[in-house]
Design a protein around this motif. Structure first.
Motif, short mmCIF file in Angstrom:
data_model
loop_
_atom_site.label_atom_id
_atom_site.label_comp_id
_atom_site.label_asym_id
_atom_site.label_seq_id
_atom_site.Cartn_x
_atom_site.Cartn_y
_atom_site.Cartn_z
N PRO A 1 0.83 -1.22 0.00
CA PRO A 1 0.00 0.00 0.00
C PRO A 1 0.86 1.26 0.00
O PRO A 1 1.92 1.30 0.62
N LYS A 2 0.37 2.27 -0.70
CA LYS A 2 1.13 3.51 -0.81
C LYS A 2 1.20 4.25 0.52
O LYS A 2 2.22 4.82 0.87
N TYR A 3 0.10 4.24 1.25
CA TYR A 3 0.03 4.97 2.51
C TYR A 3 0.03 3.99 3.68
O TYR A 3 -0.76 3.04 3.71
N ARG A 4 0.91 4.24 4.65
CA ARG A 4 1.04 3.36 5.81
C ARG A 4 1.12 4.20 7.08
O ARG A 4 2.14 4.83 7.35
N GLY A 5 0.03 4.21 7.84
CA GLY A 5 0.01 4.92 9.10
C GLY A 5 -0.16 6.42 8.96
O GLY A 5 -0.04 6.99 7.87
N LEU A 6 -0.47 7.07 10.09
CA LEU A 6 -0.74 8.50 10.09
C LEU A 6 0.48 9.32 9.65
O LEU A 6 0.42 10.07 8.68
N LEU A 7 1.59 9.14 10.35
CA LEU A 7 2.78 9.93 10.03
C LEU A 7 3.32 9.58 8.65
O LEU A 7 3.80 10.46 7.93
N GLY A 8 3.24 8.27 8.29
CA GLY A 8 3.70 7.87 6.96
C GLY A 8 2.88 8.50 5.86
O GLY A 8 3.43 8.93 4.83
N THR A 9 1.56 8.57 6.06
CA THR A 9 0.69 9.18 5.06
C THR A 9 0.97 10.67 4.93
O THR A 9 1.06 11.21 3.82
N VAL A 10 1.09 11.35 6.06
CA VAL A 10 1.40 12.78 6.04
C VAL A 10 2.73 13.04 5.34
O VAL A 10 2.85 13.95 4.51
N ALA A 11 3.75 12.20 5.66
CA ALA A 11 5.07 12.37 5.05
C ALA A 11 5.02 12.11 3.55
O ALA A 11 5.64 12.84 2.76
#
Length: 406
Positions: free
Chosen positions: A156-166
Motif C-alpha cells: 500500500p502507498k500509505y502506511r500509518g498517520l505519520l507515513g501518510t502525512v510524510a
C-alpha cells in the motif's frame, strides 16, 4: 415578567454543580456548600450572583402534598476564590447524596445569547478547528480510500498517520495537506453552526421546556442525532467537494486534474452529474454525522459532568480538554464504519450502487477491519478537533455575550 424585557423570552435560572465544603479536618457543614455556577469562571462574574436565591430540587421516595419533588432554598453568600465558585447557605440541611449534582440557581437576567450569536460562535469555533486539523483529515481520507493490497502486488502507498502525512508532503508538497480546506470551511460554517447552534433549542423542545434536575442522557442523544442529521442535510454538497478534492493524489505528467478548485468542483459536478449529484452519499453521511454528533455532544456533556463531580475539578480549560478528548474517542469508535462507507461513496460513487452495496463490498473485499481504516488519524483529528473547537467555542460565546450585552 422581567422589567424592561416585555415580550422577550428570558431564562430565569442557570444550573450549578454542588462541590461540597470542607475546612481543615472538619466535616462538611450540612447546610453549606460550594457551588460552581455554569458559565461563571471569574470573581468579577460571581459578584452579580451574591445574595441571589438558590434552589436545590430533588426527588424523594414518598409524596408530600401530592408531589415527590422537594425544594430546599438558600442563597449565595460570597465568592470562594477567584475561579467563579461561590459559597451558598441553605435554610435546612442538604440530603447526603448531593455532592456533584447539578442544581438550579435563580437568575432573572438573560444569561444566554441569541441564536444568531450561538450560530456565529459555533461556526467560528468549528472553522478554526478545521483549519488546525485538516492535514490529519486529508491523511484519514487517503487511508480510507486505499484498497487492500493483494498478494503479488505492490505494498500500500500509505502506511500509518505519520507515513501518510510524510508521503503526501514529499510527493505533492505541504500545501496538499490542506486540500479541501475551502469547502471544509464552507461545511463548518453551515454544518457546525447548525448542529451546535440548534442543539440547546432542540434539546429543550424534546424536554418540553421544563426539566427538574439534570437533562436525561436519552434527550441529549436524541437532540444531537436530530441536529446532526438536519445540519448535514443542508451541508452535504460542501462535504462531497471536500472529499473529492482530498482524494486526488499526485497525477502523472500531462493528466489534468478533475477540478481546479472548490468553486470549479461545484459547477463541474452540477454540469456533468446534475444537481442531485451534490447529495451523493447523503444516506451514509446523515448516518455518520448524526451518530458522531450524538457521540460528541452527548459524551462531552456526560464526561464533563462526571469530571466536575471529582473534588478539585472546576469548569475550566483542563475539564474542557479531557471532555473534548473523551468526546472525540467515543465519536471515532462509534462513527468509523459509517465514516469509511461515506468516504468511499463520495470518493468514487460509480463503484457502488448504494450504501448497502458499498458496505457489503468493503466487508467482502477488505474485511471487517477495513471499517476502522484510518482509526488513529481519525482519532487524532477528531480528538484534537473537539478540544480546539470546544475551547474556542467557550471563548467565542463569552465574546459574543459581551457584544450583545453592550
Amino acid at each position: 415578567m422581567v422589567k424592561g424585557r416585555e415580550g422577550e423570552r428570558v431564562r430565569l435560572y442557570v444550573p450549578g454543580t454542588i462541590l461540597g465544603y470542607k475546612r481543615s479536618k472538619s466535616n462538611q457543614y450540612p447546610n453549606t456548600s460550594l457551588v460552581q455556577i455554569q458559565g461563571v469562571n471569574t470573581k468579577e462574574e460571581v459578584a452579580w450572583y451574591c445574595g441571589k436565591r438558590m434552589a436545590y430540587i430533588y426527588k424523594a421516595k414518598t409524596k408530600k402534598n401530592g408531589s415527590l419533588y422537594r425544594c430546599t432554598w438558600g442563597k449565595v453568600v460570597r465568592p470562594h476564590g477567584n475561579t467563579g465558585i461561590v459559597r451558598a447557605k441553605f435554610k435546612t440541611n442538604l440530603p447526603p447524596k448531593t455532592m456533584g449534582l447539578e442544581k438550579m440557581v435563580a437568575d432573572n437576567k438573560n444569561s444566554g445569547i441569541s441564536f444568531p450569536g450561538i450560530f456565529a460562535s459555533s461556526a467560528f469555533a468549528a472553522s478554526f478547528a478545521e483549519v488546525c486539523t485538516i492535514p490529519l483529515d486529508t491523511a484519514k481520507v487517503r487511508l480510507q480510500l486505499q484498497k487492500k493490497s493483494i498478494a503479488g502486488e505492490a505494498l500500500p502507498k500509505y502506511r500509518g498517520l505519520l507515513g501518510t502525512v510524510a508521503t503526501i508532503g514529499r510527493e505533492e508538497g505541504l500545501a496538499a495537506l490542506w486540500k479541501g480546506v475551502v469547502p471544509g470551511l464552507h461545511r463548518q460554517c453551515v454544518y457546525g453552526g447548525l448542529r451546535i447552534g440548534l442543539y440547546d433549542p432542540v434539546k429543550n423542545f424534546y424536554c418540553g421546556g421544563e426539566v427538574v434536575g439534570d437533562v436525561p442522557l436519552s434527550k441529549k442523544i436524541l437532540a444531537a442525532l436530530t441536529t446532526g442529521a438536519l445540519g448535514i442535510s443542508v451541508a452535504n454538497p460542501t462535504d462531497l467537494v471536500k472529499v473529492r478534492l482530498q482524494a486526488e493524489g499526485k497525477l502523472p505528467p500531462g493528466v489534468p486534474r478533475r477540478y481546479t478548485g472548490s468553486l470549479n468542483a461545484y459547477s463541474t459536478i452540477v454540469k456533468q452529474e446534475g444537481v442531485r449529484a451534490l447529495w451523493t452519499g447523503i444516506g451514509p453521511n446523515i448516518a455518520r454525522n448524526a451518530i458522531i454528533n450524538a457521540a460528541e455532544l452527548a459524551s462531552y456533556d456526560q464526561v464533563k459532568e462526571t469530571i466536575l463531580k471529582i473534588p478539585g475539578f472546576t469548569d475550566n480549560v483542563v475539564t474542557h480538554l479531557f471532555a473534548g478528548l473523551g468526546a472525540g474517542f467515543f465519536a471515532v469508535c462509534i462513527g468509523s464504519p459509517v465514516d469509511v462507507v461515506k468516504s468511499r461513496m463520495m470518493g468514487d460513487s460509480s463503484a457502488y450502487k448504494s450504501t448497502l452495496d458499498c458496505f457489503v463490498k468493503t466487508l467482502k473485499n477488505d474485511g471487517p477491519l477495513a471499517f476502522y481504516k484510518g482509526f488513529i488519524p481519525n482519532f487524532g483529528r477528531l480528538g484534537s478537533w473537539n478540544v480546539i473547537m470546544f475551547l474556542t467555542l467557550e471563548q467565542a460565546k463569552k465574546f459574543v455575550k459581551k457584544l450583545e450585552s453592550s
